[in-house]
Design a protein around this motif. Structure first.
Motif, mmCIF file in Angstrom:
data_model
loop_
_atom_site.group_PDB
_atom_site.id
_atom_site.type_symbol
_atom_site.label_atom_id
_atom_site.label_comp_id
_atom_site.label_asym_id
_atom_site.label_seq_id
_atom_site.Cartn_x
_atom_site.Cartn_y
_atom_site.Cartn_z
ATOM 1 N N THR A 1 0.815 -1.207 0.000
ATOM 2 C CA THR A 1 0.000 0.000 0.000
ATOM 3 C C THR A 1 0.854 1.264 0.000
ATOM 4 N N SER A 2 1.981 1.236 0.702
ATOM 5 C CA SER A 2 2.810 2.446 0.795
ATOM 6 C C SER A 2 3.398 2.824 -0.555
ATOM 7 N N GLY A 3 3.877 1.828 -1.289
ATOM 8 C CA GLY A 3 4.462 2.108 -2.594
ATOM 9 C C GLY A 3 3.437 2.554 -3.617
ATOM 10 N N LEU A 4 2.200 2.077 -3.470
ATOM 11 C CA LEU A 4 1.158 2.403 -4.438
ATOM 12 C C LEU A 4 0.411 3.683 -4.081
ATOM 13 N N GLN A 5 0.373 4.012 -2.795
ATOM 14 C CA GLN A 5 -0.385 5.191 -2.374
ATOM 15 C C GLN A 5 0.259 6.508 -2.783
ATOM 16 N N VAL A 6 1.514 6.459 -3.208
ATOM 17 C CA VAL A 6 2.170 7.693 -3.653
ATOM 18 C C VAL A 6 1.852 8.004 -5.107
ATOM 19 N N LEU A 7 1.187 7.063 -5.790
ATOM 20 C CA LEU A 7 0.833 7.296 -7.191
ATOM 21 C C LEU A 7 -0.241 8.380 -7.281
ATOM 22 N N PRO A 8 -0.187 9.237 -8.280
ATOM 23 C CA PRO A 8 -1.213 10.280 -8.416
ATOM 24 C C PRO A 8 -2.573 9.671 -8.752
ATOM 25 N N LEU A 9 -3.643 10.274 -8.239
ATOM 26 C CA LEU A 9 -4.983 9.769 -8.509
ATOM 27 C C LEU A 9 -5.491 10.181 -9.888
ATOM 28 N N GLU A 10 -4.902 11.206 -10.475
ATOM 29 C CA GLU A 10 -5.301 11.609 -11.821
ATOM 30 C C GLU A 10 -4.865 10.542 -12.814
ATOM 31 N N ALA B 1 -5.336 0.893 -3.325
ATOM 32 C CA ALA B 1 -4.179 1.681 -2.913
ATOM 33 C C ALA B 1 -3.624 2.498 -4.073
ATOM 34 N N ALA B 2 -3.672 1.931 -5.263
ATOM 35 C CA ALA B 2 -3.125 2.611 -6.441
ATOM 36 C C ALA B 2 -4.064 3.664 -6.997
ATOM 37 N N GLY B 3 -5.316 3.659 -6.529
ATOM 38 C CA GLY B 3 -6.270 4.637 -7.034
ATOM 39 C C GLY B 3 -7.121 4.126 -8.171
ATOM 40 N N ASP C 1 -13.386 -8.117 5.466
ATOM 41 C CA ASP C 1 -12.179 -7.425 5.916
ATOM 42 C C ASP C 1 -11.846 -6.157 5.123
ATOM 43 N N ILE C 2 -12.037 -6.205 3.816
ATOM 44 C CA ILE C 2 -11.501 -5.134 2.976
ATOM 45 C C ILE C 2 -12.529 -4.069 2.650
ATOM 46 N N VAL C 3 -13.637 -4.490 2.080
ATOM 47 C CA VAL C 3 -14.551 -3.533 1.468
ATOM 48 C C VAL C 3 -15.629 -3.090 2.441
ATOM 49 N N LEU C 4 -15.292 -2.078 3.198
ATOM 50 C CA LEU C 4 -16.251 -1.406 4.058
ATOM 51 C C LEU C 4 -16.253 0.058 3.652
ATOM 52 N N ARG D 1 -5.135 0.178 5.574
ATOM 53 C CA ARG D 1 -5.229 -0.698 6.739
ATOM 54 C C ARG D 1 -4.515 -2.036 6.527
ATOM 55 N N PHE D 2 -4.079 -2.310 5.292
ATOM 56 C CA PHE D 2 -3.511 -3.629 4.977
ATOM 57 C C PHE D 2 -2.098 -3.497 4.421
ATOM 58 N N SER D 3 -1.245 -2.852 5.156
ATOM 59 C CA SER D 3 0.113 -2.568 4.693
ATOM 60 C C SER D 3 1.086 -3.685 5.050
ATOM 61 N N GLU D 4 2.267 -3.628 4.446
ATOM 62 C CA GLU D 4 3.335 -4.561 4.815
ATOM 63 C C GLU D 4 3.769 -4.342 6.248
ATOM 64 N N GLN D 5 3.749 -3.091 6.689
ATOM 65 C CA GLN D 5 4.141 -2.786 8.069
ATOM 66 C C GLN D 5 3.204 -3.477 9.059
ATOM 67 N N ARG D 6 1.901 -3.493 8.727
ATOM 68 C CA ARG D 6 0.926 -4.180 9.587
ATOM 69 C C ARG D 6 1.215 -5.684 9.595
ATOM 70 N N PHE D 7 1.581 -6.246 8.449
ATOM 71 C CA PHE D 7 1.901 -7.672 8.378
ATOM 72 C C PHE D 7 3.096 -8.001 9.260
ATOM 73 N N PHE D 8 4.172 -7.234 9.118
ATOM 74 C CA PHE D 8 5.380 -7.498 9.907
ATOM 75 C C PHE D 8 5.079 -7.421 11.411
ATOM 76 N N GLN D 9 4.299 -6.442 11.798
ATOM 77 C CA GLN D 9 3.969 -6.261 13.213
ATOM 78 C C GLN D 9 3.182 -7.466 13.744
ATOM 79 N N ASP D 10 2.119 -7.852 13.048
ATOM 80 C CA ASP D 10 1.275 -8.954 13.506
ATOM 81 C C ASP D 10 1.982 -10.301 13.393
ATOM 82 N N PHE D 11 2.791 -10.470 12.338
ATOM 83 C CA PHE D 11 3.522 -11.717 12.138
ATOM 84 C C PHE D 11 4.514 -11.946 13.274
ATOM 85 N N LYS D 12 5.291 -10.932 13.596
ATOM 86 C CA LYS D 12 6.293 -11.065 14.655
ATOM 87 C C LYS D 12 5.640 -11.305 16.017
ATOM 88 N N THR D 13 4.527 -10.650 16.251
ATOM 89 C CA THR D 13 3.806 -10.863 17.513
ATOM 90 C C THR D 13 3.351 -12.315 17.633
#
Length: 482
Positions: free
Chosen positions: A254-263, A376-378, A408-411, A456-468
């Protein structure tokens, strides 16, 4: 006399085999290496499962320096350096150091084509044989299954391993059993069987028995990580180890794709479809819907293009891709359709950054990484719905509403919709047309809502929950080694 001799020979041979197996197991238990062994026979599948593999390897490398990571693979051209390069080139995952590689010679025993009939049982028993090869070549402290081969868990326990798995979807589920009972025809329930009451009942008994066996072997896991609420509910019901079952959302970029322009370009709107070329992904439905939409375009409207992006695991996938190309010619849209096989990660990001919409048509999608990536990419998702739609509070979601995307995803995000639903070719075509005719401000608003939800579904969230989830097991091993 001859019978007695033959019987003695058979008993002697069987005894020798049993003794041999016991000696191998004892040797394996006594010579376990300080490694985490990732059982992932296909390290070239290019899907969400492979992304999870590399993120899991990276998470273990970050969490502990006491254990090395080993990947059991049937890809004989794989090397530590090539796998490390693949992780970053295809998925943008930078490992701390190359994993050790153990090559498996008997991967054919888990291939679908090896078992024209009773495929699930054949592949499951084949995975036991393949894991035997893996464990004999190198017995790890932790046996980590990232491909869904639950029948390997009891054997790994016999070898003295801690068993961890990341389950993307159950090998069998109550949905599958229900379809057989109702005689519903699908890619995994042949029409020949659905037409016969007797064959359907026989398959129902087969599925019921297999479901019990799957539940039994799955219960041998010390830790079962699952990718969604839908998968969690099925696994907890089948394996009956709720305390050892943890929900860890898969890593989505999500982080890499969220920087893409929405136009997005309006001269030639691009509609993308990201999925492995497998039968359950329903690419043909997407192609037919696109063809119908193109024929209904208003005069003077910009002509869209459809981009299929996916990977091929084997010859069967290659054949499906070729049939898709042939279908594009038959539908007279070959000039408007592009095919990208085994694309590099940076090129996938480029295509997502130019797409106004993303197609998803798999029924019972367990999670839906591609849906999150679209959002995430728009790119506005257009996905699968079912007859259950009238019972839902939300009128809009991008995928099949009985599995991961619904739960989980589409709310709705801030009261705004995030995509379209469709159930057949005509509805998909109408959704495509509605999106193409939508004012740019409205499309921009919907894309922004989807992007916020995808965060809400980033790699950072995965790493955090996985390690826990894995820390208690790593701590146990540290105490034993001390």
């Amino acid at each position: 006399m001859a019978f007695n001799i033959l019987l003695f020979a058979l008993v002697s041979a069987l005894s020798a085999i049993i003794v041999r197996l016991i000696l191998v197991v004892i040797k394996g238990r006594n010579n376990r290496s300080k490694v985490v062994g990732f059982f992932h026979p296909y390290t070239n599948d290019g899907g969400g499962g492979e992304r999870v593999l590399w993120c899991a390897v990276k998470a273990i490398q970050e969490e502990t320096t006491d254990l090395n990571c080993v990947v059991y693979t049937g890809d004989h051209d794989a090397s530590p350096q090539s796998l490390m390069a693949r992780a970053i080139d295809r998925f943008g995952v930078k490992l701390l150091h190359p994993p050790q590689v153990i090559h498996l010679c008997n991967r054919k025993w888990i291939e679908e084509r090896t078992y024209p009939h009773f495929t699930m049982v054949g592949q499951s028993l084949g995975s036991v044989y393949l894991s035997w090869e893996a464990l004999c070549k190198l017995t790890p402290l932790i046996f980590f299954d990232t491909s869904g081969y639950a029948f390997t868990y009891p054997l790994a326990r016999v070898f003295g391993c801690k068993v961890i798995c990341y389950t993307h979807y159950p090998t069998i589920s109550s949905d599958m059993v229900s379809r057989v009972w109702k005689r519903s025809s699908m890619y995994n329930n042949d029409a020949l069987i659905t037409r016969s009451v007797w064959l359907s009942r026989c398959k129902f008994i087969y599925y019921t028995f297999f479901s019990w066996m799957y539940g039994y072997v799955g219960s041998f896991a010390h830790l079962a990580m699952v990718n969604s609420s839908w998968t969690q509910s099925h696994i907890e019901k089948l394996w009956e180890i709720p305390k050892q079952t943890k929900k860890v959302y898969p890593p989505c970029d999500t982080s890499g794709l969220q920087v893409l322009p929405l136009e997005r370009p309006v001269k030639t709107p691009a509609i993308i479809s990201v999925a492995q070329f497998r039968p359950e992904k329903a690419h043909t439905l997407q192609l037919e819907a696109f063809s119908v939409a193109v024929k209904k375009l208003d005069t003077g409207s910009p002509r869209p293009k459809l981009q299929f992006v996916g990977s091929c695991r084997n010859k069967e996938d290659e054949d499906r891709l070729q049939k898709l190309k042939d279908s594009a010619i038959e539908l007279k849209v070959e000039g408007d359709v592009e095919f990208y096989k085994n694309l590099m990660y940076k090129d996938l990001v480029r295509l997502l950054g130019g797409a106004v919409a993303g197609l998803h048509s798999m029924i019972d999608e367990h999670f839906g990484i591609s849906v999150v990536e679209y959002m995430a990419a728009g790119a506005i998702p257009i996905g699968k719905k079912t007859n259950l739609q009238s019972h839902l509070r939300l009128p809009w979601c991008p995928a099949h509403n009985s599995a991961g995307p619904k739960l989980d995803i589409v709310l709705e995000e801030d009261g705004k919709r995030t995509g379209f639903l469709a159930s057949d070719v005509e509805e998909y075509a109408d959704a495509i047309l509605e999106l193409l005719r939508m004012p740019e401000t409205e499309r921009f608003e919907m894309a922004a809502a989807g992007r916020k939800r995808a965060g809400r579904f980033s790699e950072q969230r995965f790493f955090q929950d996985f390690k826990t989830a894995v820390r208690p097991i790593l701590a146990q091993l540290s105490k034993v080694n001390c």
